[in-house]
Design a protein around this motif. Structure first.
Motif: not given
Lengths: 413, 413
Positions: B208-237
């Motif tokens: 429902x974000x205004x930026x996405x509403x505008x994207x759709x109004x302009x015919x762009x696909x909305x950036x309505x999801x976050x895909x995640x990958x490559x989890x890494x845990x920061x070590x003590x370094x």
């Protein structure tokens, strides 16, 4: 197997950098060294990093490596110094570096070096040597150079996890520090107790010692106390001579080098005419090296002077000491038996401009029977970088020599 | 000790192979590089394998090594990317690489990159940044280049043993994958739960974000999801700057390099005129490097363009980028302070014919005060193989520089 022998001549701290006073040459490039250059021309050359590129090493560590140990075998300075001044050190012993010092009745250190005492320290040390402390712990005590001395504690359950009594203050006037355990083990606690007792007993003995009464009569501060520092526990370390099953000998003036030689199970040969400085007797060194190689499989002969001139930032004098090294090597080469390799090495670089050890590699040569000759014709940091040995660690270089001698065990069948 | 400084100029991916379009020369041989060649002629040269011969490394790993880390210190791409885009990353944080994506109501991924969204991702990311998830876990979220973004999870008891939600299908039309724990630990389970909650909340906010509403109004696909990958845990370094006790700075455009710089505890300097491509401002880079070395002990200055031309299989253009590198290095050398070494290096080879990183070694030079000069007179893969540094690992090369700077601890006494 064909067994052969090695003489290694070590010019301490000889590696350097180009210097404007030497027409932008290094001392080794600048010095007139016909014998070193002939060995390079007729031998195989290379560069070694004692531990690794960029890592500076002390004279003790550098020689540990040249004698065949690994860096992780390093037992600390104390045991090496003790061995170097002729003390026995056994696995489990705790060794402390000491100063003769002057304290007042309140325990304030008036002079950390007892007026830089030089004379009669042997007489004072004798009075403390062999003292019984607590629970079967015995103290062995011997003087080293000038105001320095070494304390060896021997007995069951000792630890080197104890603090220093030496306040090491830039100015005197601080009280000496009671020694404390640095961990909760009973070993650390009883070792601390033993050192405190040693200091107390030593003070009682030294305060009334005739040598100190005479010092005071002459207006010198009495050496009435022993400050301790740098406790190190001697590990179980098999001497290289035993590991390799060969007979080794080392000719040197410096106690550090002689200490490493003993750690390696080598005979440690010295003489008052070997001074550890520029006035040392290189003819005698060459003669001793040739004598020793008749009765040993591997002989190290050490020249300290180049390192001293590096520390002094005196490139011209450093070049002179390398000419001295050249003379010594020439005398050895002249009478080198047919079955002996002659190797040139250094324990580290001591560039004049730095006045300290640095981690730059040092040139090496192996000359002798049926050696694979390369195209290098001069012994210095630039030319030997083009040698056929390539660039290797100090340990790899020593293993190369042991391999040529026929003493490295075949892997596989 | 004599302390000195270092500027290291890095031509990313500059190592290559002889190419028929360049008369069978490598781009470095073919390019007109008078300044690089002068440094080679007046300095010491060699070849480095970043990790080891034949092993290709990524830009992140290659720079980790050049900054002084060991290969095993590598914390994964996520933490480096997060640091590179200016996020804080603390030991224990779990970092995920993300895409803005477009999904439908059934959770089917219609576009993994939300129409390769470029604009206004900062506005969308702001709406997700700082979100509270479960049990004291907080989400930090920032956009990276184009459709990419980074999610940092911070809180007690996190694990990187979780699966990806990104189906990474060659074609869209697959549902996104619920994140699952990859082991039985409570940490993995609650981290998976936290990421699933983040995705759900993010979808609600973005849809429902205004930026996405505008994207759709302009015919762009909305950036309505976050895909995640490559989890890494920061070590003590421990940052290299802290380990070595020196002040470092890095001038670069690429966020990966800036991320490694921050991991190393270096200042990370960038500017909009540094583009990370062939149109970058090398005069500005040189100026910044000289400014930074006045206030730091070691400065890295990075040029990305040669690597890009390698990936593009454009050897002629790669040679042009190396002439750009030459200009940058020349400007630095011209005003190099007397106590500064100038080093040339690369993070890996990117041969044009391969269009990928390979494990061939790269040439290096060290030029500066009292350096041991060798006989090499050109900076390229063929000539530097004859340099006096020999062939060493990337870590050994960096330790050589740290040693020349006076910052490597002496071993032994």
């Amino acid at each position: 197997m064909l067994y052969r022998k090695v003489i290694m001549a070590i010019a301490d701290g000889s590696g350097d950098r180009p210097h404007p006073l030497l027409n932008d040459k290094t001392p080794l490039e600048y010095a007139d060294t016909p014998h070193l250059d002939r060995l390079a021309a007729e031998g195989i050359t290379g560069m070694i990093d004692l531990i690794g590129s960029g890592i500076p090493v002390g004279t003790d560590m550098g020689h540990m490596i040249l004698f065949g140990f690994q860096p992780e075998d390093y037992p600390g300075r104390g045991p090496i110094e003790a061995l170097g001044i002729g003390m026995d050190v056994e696995p489990g012993d705790v060794v402390l570096r000491c100063n003769f010092a002057t304290i007042n009745d309140e325990g304030v250190v008036l002079d950390r070096r007892a007026g830089r005492i030089r004379d009669n320290t042997a007489g004072l040390a004798d009075a403390l040597d062999g003292m019984e402390l607590i629970e079967g712990i015995r103290a062995y005590f011997k003087p080293a150079t000038e105001h320095r001395a070494v304390l060896v504690l021997r007995g069951p359950g000792l630890s080197d996890r104890i603090s220093d009594s030496d306040p090491k203050a830039p100015n005197d006037g601080q009280p000496y520090l009671p020694v404390e355990a640095l961990d909760e083990t009973p070993e650390a606690k009883r070792t601390a107790m033993a050192v405190n007792l040693f200091m107390k007993k030593a003070h009682a003995i030294l305060a009334s010692h005739p040598i100190n009464r005479e010092r005071m009569a002459q207006g010198h501060p009495p050496a009435n106390f022993i400050l301790t520092r740098g406790a190190g526990r001697m590990a179980q370390l098999e001497p290289i001579a035993a590991t390799m099953k060969f007979r080794g000998s080392c000719i040197a003036a410096e106690s550090t080098v002689l200490g490493v030689a003993k750690l390696a199970g080598f005979e440690a040969i010295t003489d008052a005419r070997l001074t550890g400085s520029i006035d040392t007797d290189v003819e005698l060194k060459a003669k001793l090296a040739l004598e020793q190689i008749a009765r040993h499989d591997i002989v190290y002969v050490h020249l300290k002077a180049p390192d001293l001139m590096g520390h002094d930032n005196d490139p011209l004098k450093k070049a002179l000491t390398l000419e001295l090294f050249d003379r010594m090597v020439g005398l050895i080469a002249e009478q080198l038996p047919d079955d002996v390799y002659l190797a040139l090495a250094a324990d580290h670089s001591t560039p004049c401009e730095v006045k300290e050890h640095t981690g730059e590699p040092v040139p090496v040569v192996i000359y002798g029977p049926s050696i694979r000759k390369d195209r290098v014709t001069s012994y210095n940091e630039m030319d030997c970088a083009y040698g056929a040995l390539g660039r290797m660690s100090g340990h790899e270089f020593v293993r190369t020599l042991h391999g040529l001698m026929g003493y490295v065990k075949k892997q596989g069948n």
